[in-house]
Every structure is written in structure tokens, then in C-alpha cells.
Design a protein around this motif. Structure first.
Motif, PDB file in Angstrom:
ATOM      1  N   THR A  93      49.375  26.935 -42.243  1.00 10.06           N
ATOM      2  CA  THR A  93      48.746  28.166 -41.746  1.00 10.06           C
ATOM      3  C   THR A  93      49.421  29.398 -42.343  1.00 10.06           C
ATOM      4  O   THR A  93      48.753  30.339 -42.811  1.00 10.06           O
ATOM      5  CB  THR A  93      48.834  28.216 -40.213  1.00 10.06           C
ATOM      6  OG1 THR A  93      48.145  27.080 -39.676  1.00 10.06           O
ATOM      7  CG2 THR A  93      48.196  29.475 -39.662  1.00 10.06           C
ATOM      8  N   ALA A  94      50.757  29.393 -42.369  1.00  8.64           N
ATOM      9  CA  ALA A  94      51.481  30.532 -42.917  1.00  8.64           C
ATOM     10  C   ALA A  94      51.196  30.690 -44.410  1.00  8.64           C
ATOM     11  O   ALA A  94      51.011  31.811 -44.913  1.00  8.64           O
ATOM     12  CB  ALA A  94      52.978  30.369 -42.672  1.00  8.64           C
ATOM     13  N   ALA A  95      51.134  29.565 -45.129  1.00  9.69           N
ATOM     14  CA  ALA A  95      50.862  29.633 -46.566  1.00  9.69           C
ATOM     15  C   ALA A  95      49.446  30.131 -46.828  1.00  9.69           C
ATOM     16  O   ALA A  95      49.208  30.902 -47.774  1.00  9.69           O
ATOM     17  CB  ALA A  95      51.059  28.246 -47.195  1.00  9.69           C
ATOM     18  N   ASP A  96      48.499  29.718 -45.977  1.00 10.32           N
ATOM     19  CA  ASP A  96      47.109  30.153 -46.157  1.00 10.32           C
ATOM     20  C   ASP A  96      46.988  31.665 -45.942  1.00 10.32           C
ATOM     21  O   ASP A  96      46.274  32.378 -46.675  1.00 10.32           O
ATOM     22  CB  ASP A  96      46.209  29.392 -45.187  1.00 10.32           C
ATOM     23  CG  ASP A  96      44.740  29.531 -45.558  1.00 10.32           C
ATOM     24  OD1 ASP A  96      44.454  29.884 -46.733  1.00 10.32           O
ATOM     25  OD2 ASP A  96      43.885  29.293 -44.704  1.00 10.32           O
ATOM     26  N   MET A 101      43.534  22.690 -35.285  1.00  5.50           N
ATOM     27  CA  MET A 101      42.314  23.473 -35.090  1.00  5.50           C
ATOM     28  C   MET A 101      42.654  24.936 -34.759  1.00  5.50           C
ATOM     29  O   MET A 101      42.017  25.870 -35.268  1.00  5.50           O
ATOM     30  CB  MET A 101      41.488  22.859 -33.946  1.00  5.50           C
ATOM     31  CG  MET A 101      40.975  21.453 -34.266  1.00  5.50           C
ATOM     32  SD  MET A 101      40.277  20.630 -32.808  1.00  5.50           S
ATOM     33  CE  MET A 101      38.899  21.720 -32.439  1.00  5.50           C
ATOM     34  N   ALA A 102      43.691  25.124 -33.936  1.00  6.84           N
ATOM     35  CA  ALA A 102      44.104  26.485 -33.598  1.00  6.84           C
ATOM     36  C   ALA A 102      44.637  27.207 -34.830  1.00  6.84           C
ATOM     37  O   ALA A 102      44.403  28.418 -35.010  1.00  6.84           O
ATOM     38  CB  ALA A 102      45.178  26.439 -32.505  1.00  6.84           C
ATOM     39  N   GLY A 103      45.338  26.475 -35.711  1.00  3.07           N
ATOM     40  CA  GLY A 103      45.838  27.083 -36.931  1.00  3.07           C
ATOM     41  C   GLY A 103      44.719  27.541 -37.848  1.00  3.07           C
ATOM     42  O   GLY A 103      44.787  28.632 -38.448  1.00  3.07           O
ATOM     43  N   GLU A 104      43.654  26.741 -37.942  1.00  2.00           N
ATOM     44  CA  GLU A 104      42.510  27.130 -38.764  1.00  2.00           C
ATOM     45  C   GLU A 104      41.814  28.344 -38.169  1.00  2.00           C
ATOM     46  O   GLU A 104      41.389  29.280 -38.897  1.00  2.00           O
ATOM     47  CB  GLU A 104      41.542  25.963 -38.890  1.00  2.00           C
ATOM     48  CG  GLU A 104      40.279  26.270 -39.676  1.00  2.00           C
ATOM     49  CD  GLU A 104      40.564  26.678 -41.113  1.00  2.00           C
ATOM     50  OE1 GLU A 104      39.680  27.299 -41.723  1.00  2.00           O
ATOM     51  OE2 GLU A 104      41.682  26.389 -41.635  1.00  2.00           O
ATOM     52  N   ALA A 105      41.704  28.375 -36.827  1.00  2.00           N
ATOM     53  CA  ALA A 105      41.100  29.553 -36.173  1.00  2.00           C
ATOM     54  C   ALA A 105      41.959  30.785 -36.390  1.00  2.00           C
ATOM     55  O   ALA A 105      41.435  31.911 -36.578  1.00  2.00           O
ATOM     56  CB  ALA A 105      40.915  29.272 -34.679  1.00  2.00           C
ATOM     57  N   LEU A 122      43.669  27.229 -48.045  1.00  2.00           N
ATOM     58  CA  LEU A 122      44.494  26.045 -47.742  1.00  2.00           C
ATOM     59  C   LEU A 122      44.210  25.470 -46.361  1.00  2.00           C
ATOM     60  O   LEU A 122      44.775  24.441 -45.992  1.00  2.00           O
ATOM     61  CB  LEU A 122      45.983  26.415 -47.831  1.00  2.00           C
ATOM     62  CG  LEU A 122      46.465  26.941 -49.194  1.00  2.00           C
ATOM     63  CD1 LEU A 122      47.932  27.328 -49.099  1.00  2.00           C
ATOM     64  CD2 LEU A 122      46.263  25.893 -50.269  1.00  2.00           C
ATOM     65  N   GLY A 123      43.339  26.130 -45.589  1.00  2.00           N
ATOM     66  CA  GLY A 123      43.067  25.697 -44.223  1.00  2.00           C
ATOM     67  C   GLY A 123      42.649  24.241 -44.073  1.00  2.00           C
ATOM     68  O   GLY A 123      43.117  23.550 -43.151  1.00  2.00           O
ATOM     69  N   PRO A 124      41.778  23.685 -44.951  1.00  2.00           N
ATOM     70  CA  PRO A 124      41.384  22.281 -44.780  1.00  2.00           C
ATOM     71  C   PRO A 124      42.545  21.291 -44.837  1.00  2.00           C
ATOM     72  O   PRO A 124      42.428  20.169 -44.336  1.00  2.00           O
ATOM     73  CB  PRO A 124      40.411  22.063 -45.942  1.00  2.00           C
ATOM     74  CG  PRO A 124      39.828  23.424 -46.194  1.00  2.00           C
ATOM     75  CD  PRO A 124      40.963  24.374 -45.963  1.00  2.00           C
TER      76      PRO A 124
END
Length: 364
Positions: free
Chosen positions: A3-6, A43-47, A15-17
Motif C-alpha cells: 500500500t505504501a509503495a503504491d 481490501m482496506a489497503g486497496e481502498a 501496485l494495488g492488485p
């Protein structure tokens, strides 16, 4: 981290997927509930990625969140099925181990003046015993030992092994001589095969066996072979002797006359070690088809105590075969302890008339 890298790489690199990796890896070392929890965090990280980029309600972010949730659900289901099968397998192994312990009793490290050690390596995966067997019985002022090898390997040969062990435990105390003991075991095998031998295997089931008797007060060992390989006699002066026995046919071929069994007598004094083994040892091959040279290798460790000696042979045998055995392997080392003080003519005894036998608990 994903998540941080995205977030750090900006909107041009997505990078989310990769967040689906988190529940996938978790399933390798954790159960369904931790895996589900990591999936929710993914899922929370993608949101969070979508919220930071201002696209949380976009079609791509919504689909990616749903996809991570769906894959996580599938992984959780598979993880639950895996854990259920693992619990079932653990119960089966527990029952099997208990049954194997009933068949093969633990062998004590000492019987009278003798020190004993054993190693059992089953060719059948997940099994502790198979078609090889050994047992010992304390009979008055002597110790009787049997090692045997049922035709075949693994669990299918366990029936004959169990029958012979039970027969030996009873007959070892009832017969004065080894030929009489061998004839009694032959009669037990004959009755068993008459009732349980399949018709398509008539005459093809048998057991090779070596019967050994070591008296406390005599520096001798008496042996009767029923088609079994001869033992190794290791001397305290780093010598290895392979005796020439006079074997009778294996048990199960209807040789019930004691006169057909010869008793071979060999010197066995203080400091000597007798190594009994099954043919799974000497018939083990390396990748080039070379048989394991047991006598040559054992000559390097004649000064070792029984436990260390068998540990060396076990490691060397597995290294020779690359860890893959084509047949069950049983090894039993018997060491006569030195006389405790000058002038002693007899050895102390223990557990008189108590039968014992050995199994996988002696070594794996």
C-alpha cells in the motif's frame, strides 16, 4: 508495504492488485481466521490507495477490492479444508502409532550383561514399522533374540510380523533349544498361512528369521538361521567377522522338524558386539546400483557403543541411498559388557522371564 509503495509511486504505477499476495502467503503458515483477517486488511489497503488517489469510487478500485475479497474467500475455504484433512490425518497417525506400539514393544537398553540398541526404517511412507521385526526375551540366565524379515515390505506385511512376534514372546520361554523354538515358530506360521494366505499367493509367503541365544555365564552365542543373513561379529580389537551359518529354509515352508535346524556356536566374549540386520540393509543401492557395504563400513566403528554404532550406520546408509529405501530396514546391536571386576564368573541379571520386543521407538 504494498500500500505504501503504491501511494509513493503515484498514479502511473499501479501496485494495488499485488495485495492479494498477503492472504495467499498467510494461508501457508496460519489458519482460516488469520487468513481472512489479512484478506480484510488487503481490501482496506486497496481502498486506502483509491482514497488517497481520489478514485475510491471508480470502477477499477471497486473491482479490485471485490476481486481481493473473492480470492481471499476462496483461499479461506481451501485453508479450512486443508486444516480439516490435517486433523483427520493426525488422528489416523495417532491410532496407527498406538497399534504399531502394541505390535512392537519397546526394547530396553539393557538385558542382563547385554547392552542393546536398535534402528527401524520403514520403506512405507508415514509408517513406523512394516515387514521387518525383532524381539528379545529374558529367559532365566540367558537372553534370546529374534530378527526377521517378512516377504514383502511396508504395512501389507504387518500381519505376518505381528503373528511371529506374538509366537516368539510365548514360545521363547517354553522350549529348551533353539531348534525346538524354530520348529514352534514354523508351526505357528503354518497355521496362520493356512487360514489367511490368499489362494493366488499359496506357497509364496514366508519369513526369514535368525534366532540368537546368549547365556550370561558363557562367552558364546548360539544361533539358528531360518534363511536369514548372518550377523556381523565386531571385536574390541577392531575386527569384523561374518560367520558362515548353516541356514534352514525360511519360516512358512513347513519345516517343523527340529532336526532340520542347526545350531551354530560362536565365541562372544566381553567387549564383543553382535550386529543383526535384515536384507534391506545389504541390498540397499546407491544411484549407480552399488550395494551398501555393511561389513566394510561397520569396521570403521567397532569401538563405538551400540547406540552410536547404529547411529553411524543409519546415517551412512541413508547417505548411500540418497535417503530413499527400497525395502524396510532393521538393525539390532548387542554388546556384551566387560566383566565388572576380576575373578567374576557370572553376570548380574534383571527382568527374569520377562519378554520384550523392539519397534520404531528404538530409533527412526
Amino acid at each position: 508495504m504494498i500500500t505504501a509503495a503504491d501511494i509513493a509511486t503515484g498514479p502511473n504505477i499501479v501496485l494495488g492488485p499485488l495485495l492479494v499476495v498477503a492472504p495467499t502467503l498467510t494461508a501457508w503458515f496460519a489458519g482460516p481466521w488469520p487468513t481472512a483477517g489479512i484478506g480484510v486488511l488487503a481490501m482496506a489497503g486497496e481502498a486506502a490507495n483509491g482514497w488517497y488517489a481520489g478514485t475510491v469510487s471508480s470502477r477499477n478500485v471497486v473491482v479490485e477490492v471485490i476481486a481481493i475479497g473473492a480470492i481471499t474467500s476462496l483461499i479461506v475455504v481451501l485453508c479450512a479444508v486443508r486444516d480439516r484433512h490435517a486433523r483427520q490425518m493426525a488422528r489416523v497417525r495417532s491410532v496407527a502409532k498406538a497399534a504399531q506400539q502394541v505390535v512392537m514393544w519397546p526394547l530396553p537398553s539393557r538385558l542382563g550383561p547385554l547392552r542393546l540398541a536398535c534402528v527401524y526404517l520403514a520403506a512405507e511412507e508415514e509408517a513406523d514399522i512394516g515387514g521387518d521385526l525383532y524381539a528379545a526375551a529374558r529367559t532365566g540366565s540367558a537372553v534370546r533374540v529374534m530378527i526377521g524379515d517378512v516377504r514383502g515390505k511396508g504395512l501389507p506385511a504387518l500381519g505376518e510380523a505381528a503373528l511371529l512376534l506374538g509366537a516368539f514372546r510365548e514360545a521363547a520361554h517354553q522350549h529348551a533349544s533353539l531348534p525346538d523354538l524354530a520348529a514352534s515358530l514354523e508351526r505357528s506360521m503354518t497355521r496362520y498361512l493356512a487360514d489367511f494366505e490368499p489362494e493366488d499367493e499359496a506357497g509364496e509367503r514366508f519369513v526369514t528369521a535368525l534366532l540368537v541365544e546368549i547365556a550370561d555365564a558363557e562367552p558364546l552365542v548360539r544361533m539358528t538361521s531360518c534363511g536369514h543373513p548372518p550377523p556381523l561379529l565386531l571385536g574390541p580389537d577392531n575386527t569384523v567377522h561374518v560367520p558362515r551359518l548353516h541356514p534352514a529354509p525360511p519360516l512358512g515352508v513347513s519345516v517343523t522338524d527340529p532336526d532340520n535346524h542347526v545350531v551354530d556356536v560362536l565365541p562372544f566374549g566381553p567387549g564383543d558386539t553382535l550386529v543383526l540386520y535384515t536384507d534391506g540393509v545389504i541390498e540397499a543401492r546407491d544411484q549407480n546400483g552399488v550395494f551398501y557395504p555393511l561389513a566394510v563400513r561397520a569396521a570403521q566403528w567397532t569401538d563405538h557403543p551400540p547406540e552410536a554404532l547404529l547411529h553411524r550406520i543409519e546415517r551412512d546408509l541413508l547417505a548411500h541411498t540418497g535417503g530413499r529405501l527400497g525395502d524396510d530396514v532393521a538393525l539390532l546391536a548387542i554388546h556384551r559388557a566387560p566383566i565388572p571386576h576380576p575373578g567374576a564368573t557370572t553376570f548380574s541379571t534383571s527382568s527374569a522371564d520377562t519378554p520384550v520386543s523392539a519397534g520404531s521407538s528404538c530409533g527412526t
